[in-house]
Design a protein around this motif. Structure first.
Motif, PDB file in Angstrom:
ATOM      1  N   ARG A  56       0.700  -1.253   0.122  1.00  0.00           N
ATOM      2  CA  ARG A  56       0.050   0.178  -0.080  1.00  0.00           C
ATOM      3  C   ARG A  56       0.995   1.214   0.042  1.00  0.00           C
ATOM      4  NH1 ARG A  56      -3.317   0.353   5.224  1.00  0.00           N
ATOM      5  NH2 ARG A  56      -1.325   1.231   5.726  1.00  0.00           N
ATOM      6  N   GLU A  57       1.932   1.130   0.890  1.00  0.00           N
ATOM      7  CA  GLU A  57       2.800   2.232   0.883  1.00  0.00           C
ATOM      8  C   GLU A  57       4.266   1.832   1.589  1.00  0.00           C
ATOM      9  OE1 GLU A  57       1.711   5.332   3.876  1.00  0.00           O
ATOM     10  OE2 GLU A  57       0.350   3.839   4.822  1.00  0.00           O
ATOM     11  N   TRP A  58       5.162   2.808   1.672  1.00  0.00           N
ATOM     12  CA  TRP A  58       6.587   2.228   2.187  1.00  0.00           C
ATOM     13  C   TRP A  58       6.778   3.317   3.162  1.00  0.00           C
ATOM     14  CZ3 TRP A  58       9.287  -1.723   0.508  1.00  0.00           C
ATOM     15  CH2 TRP A  58       8.970  -2.383  -0.762  1.00  0.00           C
ATOM     16  N   PHE A  59       7.226   2.696   4.062  1.00  0.00           N
ATOM     17  CA  PHE A  59       7.732   3.469   5.646  1.00  0.00           C
ATOM     18  C   PHE A  59       9.295   3.233   5.641  1.00  0.00           C
ATOM     19  CE2 PHE A  59       8.898   3.894  10.161  1.00  0.00           C
ATOM     20  CZ  PHE A  59       8.402   5.203  10.142  1.00  0.00           C
ATOM     21  N   GLY A  60      10.158   4.362   5.445  1.00  0.00           N
ATOM     22  CA  GLY A  60      11.458   4.322   5.463  1.00  0.00           C
ATOM     23  C   GLY A  60      12.278   5.675   5.507  1.00  0.00           C
ATOM     24  N   MET A  61      13.426   5.483   5.244  1.00  0.00           N
ATOM     25  CA  MET A  61      14.278   6.747   5.392  1.00  0.00           C
ATOM     26  C   MET A  61      15.408   6.676   4.128  1.00  0.00           C
ATOM     27  SD  MET A  61      16.480   5.859   8.723  1.00  0.00           S
ATOM     28  CE  MET A  61      18.390   6.371   8.127  1.00  0.00           C
ATOM     29  N   ALA A  62      15.953   7.647   4.070  1.00  0.00           N
ATOM     30  CA  ALA A  62      17.207   7.822   3.163  1.00  0.00           C
ATOM     31  C   ALA A  62      18.176   8.745   3.885  1.00  0.00           C
ATOM     32  CB  ALA A  62      16.821   8.606   1.804  1.00  0.00           C
ATOM     33  N   SER A  63      19.392   8.113   3.707  1.00  0.00           N
ATOM     34  CA  SER A  63      20.645   8.882   4.635  1.00  0.00           C
ATOM     35  C   SER A  63      21.690   9.089   3.484  1.00  0.00           C
ATOM     36  CB  SER A  63      21.251   7.833   5.504  1.00  0.00           C
ATOM     37  OG  SER A  63      20.207   7.562   6.427  1.00  0.00           O
ATOM     38  N   ASP A  64      22.167  10.147   3.439  1.00  0.00           N
ATOM     39  CA  ASP A  64      23.244  10.644   2.738  1.00  0.00           C
ATOM     40  C   ASP A  64      24.585  10.006   3.310  1.00  0.00           C
ATOM     41  OD1 ASP A  64      25.535  12.092   1.453  1.00  0.00           O
ATOM     42  OD2 ASP A  64      24.588  14.023   1.456  1.00  0.00           O
ATOM     43  N   ILE A  65      25.141   9.211   2.092  1.00  0.00           N
ATOM     44  CA  ILE A  65      26.305   8.453   2.871  1.00  0.00           C
ATOM     45  C   ILE A  65      27.673   8.870   1.761  1.00  0.00           C
ATOM     46  CG2 ILE A  65      25.177   6.595   3.856  1.00  0.00           C
ATOM     47  CD1 ILE A  65      25.604   5.157   0.888  1.00  0.00           C
ATOM     48  N   THR A  66      27.327  10.212   1.269  1.00  0.00           N
ATOM     49  CA  THR A  66      28.473  10.497   0.345  1.00  0.00           C
ATOM     50  C   THR A  66      29.850  10.386   0.931  1.00  0.00           C
ATOM     51  OG1 THR A  66      26.946  11.754  -0.997  1.00  0.00           O
ATOM     52  CG2 THR A  66      29.017  12.531  -1.155  1.00  0.00           C
ATOM     53  N   GLN A  67      30.087  11.069   1.953  1.00  0.00           N
ATOM     54  CA  GLN A  67      31.384  11.136   2.725  1.00  0.00           C
ATOM     55  C   GLN A  67      31.971   9.682   3.228  1.00  0.00           C
ATOM     56  OE1 GLN A  67      30.626  13.512   6.159  1.00  0.00           O
ATOM     57  NE2 GLN A  67      31.415  15.448   5.363  1.00  0.00           N
ATOM     58  N   ARG A  68      31.216   8.778   3.489  1.00  0.00           N
ATOM     59  CA  ARG A  68      31.534   7.219   3.574  1.00  0.00           C
ATOM     60  C   ARG A  68      31.914   6.960   2.464  1.00  0.00           C
ATOM     61  NH1 ARG A  68      27.180   2.829   4.256  1.00  0.00           N
ATOM     62  NH2 ARG A  68      27.987   2.485   2.146  1.00  0.00           N
ATOM     63  N   LYS A  69      31.313   6.885   1.373  1.00  0.00           N
ATOM     64  CA  LYS A  69      31.563   6.372  -0.201  1.00  0.00           C
ATOM     65  C   LYS A  69      32.937   6.907  -0.764  1.00  0.00           C
ATOM     66  CE  LYS A  69      28.661   3.317  -1.496  1.00  0.00           C
ATOM     67  NZ  LYS A  69      29.178   1.859  -1.753  1.00  0.00           N
ATOM     68  N   GLU A  70      33.260   8.364  -0.174  1.00  0.00           N
ATOM     69  CA  GLU A  70      34.359   9.021  -0.623  1.00  0.00           C
ATOM     70  C   GLU A  70      35.525   8.429   0.272  1.00  0.00           C
ATOM     71  OE1 GLU A  70      33.204  13.066   0.043  1.00  0.00           O
ATOM     72  OE2 GLU A  70      32.414  13.279  -2.114  1.00  0.00           O
ATOM     73  N   ALA A  71      35.323   8.205   1.539  1.00  0.00           N
ATOM     74  CA  ALA A  71      36.354   7.459   2.078  1.00  0.00           C
ATOM     75  C   ALA A  71      36.634   5.961   1.857  1.00  0.00           C
ATOM     76  CB  ALA A  71      35.964   7.739   3.817  1.00  0.00           C
ATOM     77  N   GLU A  72      35.638   5.440   1.435  1.00  0.00           N
ATOM     78  CA  GLU A  72      35.950   4.021   0.970  1.00  0.00           C
ATOM     79  C   GLU A  72      36.625   4.133  -0.241  1.00  0.00           C
ATOM     80  OE1 GLU A  72      32.017   2.462   0.701  1.00  0.00           O
ATOM     81  OE2 GLU A  72      31.801   1.977   2.768  1.00  0.00           O
TER      82      GLU A  72
END
Length: 88
Positions: A56-72
């Motif tokens: 029917r719908e989604w319950f969730g969240m989005a997080s900015d992980i740009t800094q983590r990906k750049e560090a990786e």
């Protein structure tokens, strides 16, 4: 749609599978910011089902992980440089 072109098929497949299997969605993908730069998002969502079992719908969240990906990426680059240096 702010999903980066190279990740659209992967994101759509993950969404389709989550709907089909009625299971939580968990994905990381590149995104285009309003200023044209590329970043990364981590998406987590759980489906809310109707009485008939349809999503029917989604319950969730989005997080900015740009800094983590750049560090990786920097760590991976450093490891590659170390490997090359050790082969000399």
């Amino acid at each position: 749609d702010h999903v980066a072109e190279q990740d659209r098929a992967k994101v759509q497949h993950a969404i389709d599978q989550a709907i089909l299997q009625r299971e939580p969605l968990k994905i990381e993908h590149r995104t285009r910011h309003a200023d044209g730069t590329t970043g990364w998002l981590s998406i987590r969502a759980v489906p809310v089902l109707s009485d008939t079992g349809e999503v029917r719908e989604w319950f969730g969240m989005a997080s900015d992980i740009t800094q983590r990906k750049e560090a990786e990426e920097q760590l991976l680059h450093s490891a590659q440089m170390l490997r090359v240096a050790s082969e000399i």
